[in-house]
Design a protein around this motif. Structure first.
Motif, PDB file in Angstrom:
ATOM      1  N   LYS A 145       0.845  -1.216   0.000  1.00 53.81           N
ATOM      2  CA  LYS A 145       0.000   0.000   0.000  1.00 53.81           C
ATOM      3  C   LYS A 145       0.873   1.256   0.000  1.00 53.81           C
ATOM      4  N   GLY A 146       1.925   1.232  -0.811  1.00 54.44           N
ATOM      5  CA  GLY A 146       2.790   2.398  -1.009  1.00 54.44           C
ATOM      6  C   GLY A 146       4.157   2.192  -0.379  1.00 54.44           C
ATOM      7  N   LEU A 147       5.216   2.658  -1.061  1.00 56.34           N
ATOM      8  CA  LEU A 147       6.588   2.463  -0.553  1.00 56.34           C
ATOM      9  C   LEU A 147       7.297   3.791  -0.300  1.00 56.34           C
ATOM     10  N   LYS A 148       6.581   4.925  -0.463  1.00 60.03           N
ATOM     11  CA  LYS A 148       7.215   6.245  -0.257  1.00 60.03           C
ATOM     12  C   LYS A 148       7.741   6.330   1.182  1.00 60.03           C
ATOM     13  N   GLY A 149       9.037   6.644   1.310  1.00 61.85           N
ATOM     14  CA  GLY A 149       9.615   6.796   2.651  1.00 61.85           C
ATOM     15  C   GLY A 149       9.913   5.475   3.334  1.00 61.85           C
ATOM     16  N   GLN A 150       9.574   4.352   2.678  1.00 56.60           N
ATOM     17  CA  GLN A 150       9.800   3.040   3.298  1.00 56.60           C
ATOM     18  C   GLN A 150      11.180   2.485   2.928  1.00 56.60           C
ATOM     19  N   ASP A 151      11.794   1.758   3.878  1.00 53.67           N
ATOM     20  CA  ASP A 151      13.041   1.036   3.586  1.00 53.67           C
ATOM     21  C   ASP A 151      12.698  -0.197   2.756  1.00 53.67           C
ATOM     22  N   VAL A 152      13.391  -0.391   1.639  1.00 51.79           N
ATOM     23  CA  VAL A 152      13.198  -1.598   0.816  1.00 51.79           C
ATOM     24  C   VAL A 152      14.565  -2.217   0.540  1.00 51.79           C
ATOM     25  N   LEU A 153      14.700  -3.514   0.904  1.00 47.70           N
ATOM     26  CA  LEU A 153      15.959  -4.228   0.685  1.00 47.70           C
ATOM     27  C   LEU A 153      15.952  -4.856  -0.702  1.00 47.70           C
ATOM     28  N   VAL A 154      16.948  -4.524  -1.506  1.00 47.13           N
ATOM     29  CA  VAL A 154      17.096  -5.135  -2.834  1.00 47.13           C
ATOM     30  C   VAL A 154      18.276  -6.091  -2.770  1.00 47.13           C
ATOM     31  N   LEU A 155      18.032  -7.354  -3.102  1.00 45.72           N
ATOM     32  CA  LEU A 155      19.099  -8.363  -3.142  1.00 45.72           C
ATOM     33  C   LEU A 155      19.478  -8.564  -4.604  1.00 45.72           C
ATOM     34  N   GLY A 156      20.715  -8.188  -4.953  1.00 48.93           N
ATOM     35  CA  GLY A 156      21.171  -8.402  -6.323  1.00 48.93           C
ATOM     36  C   GLY A 156      21.145  -7.114  -7.145  1.00 48.93           C
ATOM     37  N   ALA A 157      22.316  -6.741  -7.665  1.00 49.18           N
ATOM     38  CA  ALA A 157      22.430  -5.478  -8.437  1.00 49.18           C
ATOM     39  C   ALA A 157      22.660  -5.765  -9.924  1.00 49.18           C
ATOM     40  N   GLY A 158      22.070  -6.846 -10.400  1.00 50.81           N
ATOM     41  CA  GLY A 158      22.115  -7.158 -11.838  1.00 50.81           C
ATOM     42  C   GLY A 158      21.036  -6.366 -12.570  1.00 50.81           C
ATOM     43  N   PRO A 159      20.735  -6.703 -13.823  1.00 49.78           N
ATOM     44  CA  PRO A 159      19.730  -5.952 -14.615  1.00 49.78           C
ATOM     45  C   PRO A 159      18.372  -5.849 -13.912  1.00 49.78           C
ATOM     46  N   VAL A 160      17.923  -6.933 -13.266  1.00 49.02           N
ATOM     47  CA  VAL A 160      16.614  -6.900 -12.588  1.00 49.02           C
ATOM     48  C   VAL A 160      16.692  -5.973 -11.370  1.00 49.02           C
TER      49      VAL A 160
END
Ligand code: 2YC
Length: 269
Positions: A145-160
């Motif tokens: 329900k929205g990610l503004k201001g939220q911490d989001v963990l991204v695993l993997g810095a490839g094209p995706v």
């Protein structure tokens, strides 16, 4: 890039309707809405633009060759969105010529290294990796329900992962990035909107929203995550192990092709 198997996509075509219903259950919106959000257009724009196009999928025999059912699965996703689409009889360059002879305005084709949608008129293309990253962030944003201001963990810095980070930044999320290879993190070392993480277990327990864009399988256990964790995991095989899948399934977005192909179509129009 992980190569799909025929088994991964076996029932994709016949299960698209129930797949779409499960997307609506988890995110509140359907595949067309997720793809258009990722592409920065309205669902209405997508539906209208689709009417003017005819897509072709060209099987490619190079490298490890054709994946049984791949072209047909891509075709079924495109048709599910309301776009006319055919798989060429011929493969490779003959298939491209056939697609153009049969008036395709968009050509989808994948070898072992790239999967692109090419716009014949504009002479531009969209890459499946970028589209998949953006599409999965769109799904996560709706589920959360929205990610503004939220911490989001991204695993993997490839094209995706890179595609995911670009939309996360547009949404005003606070990106936390982990990658096993320091080399992959270099472009983000001076990026003020991206914080680098160096401990996987610490990061998994610290953040509620997670985008797993790695090709690693079964490395996330149920106890590694917060109880209310929400995950978008385009990676094949799935990063969650079976125990984690059982616990977080209702808050997990994962498919072999659907969101990526739908977003490619929305982005190329
Ligand atoms: O059947 C064909 O035309 C093959 N040449 C297709 C090979 C696709 C290889 N790529 C993959 O399996 C994955 C997919 C998830 C999309 C991107 N990489």
């Amino acid at each position: 890039m992980t190569r799909l198997t025929t088994h991964d996509i076996a029932k994709l075509d016949s299960e698209l309707t129930q797949y779409n219903l499960s997307l609506i259950e988890k995110t509140g919106v359907d595949l067309a809405a997720i793809a258009s959000f990722a592409a920065g257009i309205t669902r209405e724009n997508l539906k209208q633009a689709i009417q003017k196009h005819r897509a072709a999928v060209v099987p490619i025999t190079s490298g490890q060759g054709i994946i049984g059912g791949f072209a047909e699965s891509v075709q079924s996703i495109i048709q599910f969105l309301g776009c006319a689409c055919f798989v060429t009889e011929a493969a490779n360059v003959a298939g491209i010529a056939e697609a153009i002879d049969r008036k395709a305005s968009i050509i989808f084709a994948a070898d072992d290294d790239r999967f692109i949608a090419y716009h014949v008129g504009k002479g531009s293309y969209v890459d499946n990796g970028e589209a998949t990253g953006r599409g999965y962030v769109a799904a996560l944003a709706h589920m959360a329900k929205g990610l503004k201001g939220q911490d989001v963990l991204v695993l993997g810095a490839g094209p995706v992962g890179q595609g995911a980070i670009s939309l996360l930044k547009e949404l005003g999320a606070r990106v936390k990035l982990f990658d096993l290879q320091a080399e992959a993190l270099k472009p983000y070392q001076t990026d003020a909107l991206v914080t680098l993480e160096f401990s996987l277990s610490e990061a998994l327990s610290k953040y509620r929203f997670i985008l797993d864009a790695t090709p690693a399988g079964g490395f996330i256990g149920a106890d590694d995550l917060q109880p209310l964790a929400m995950l978008a995991a385009p990676g094949i095989p799935l990063g969650l192990n079976l125990e984690a899948l059982a616990k977080f399934g209702p808050h997990l977005i994962h498919d072999p092709l659907q969101i990526g192909v739908a977003t490619m179509l929305a982005m190329i129009l």
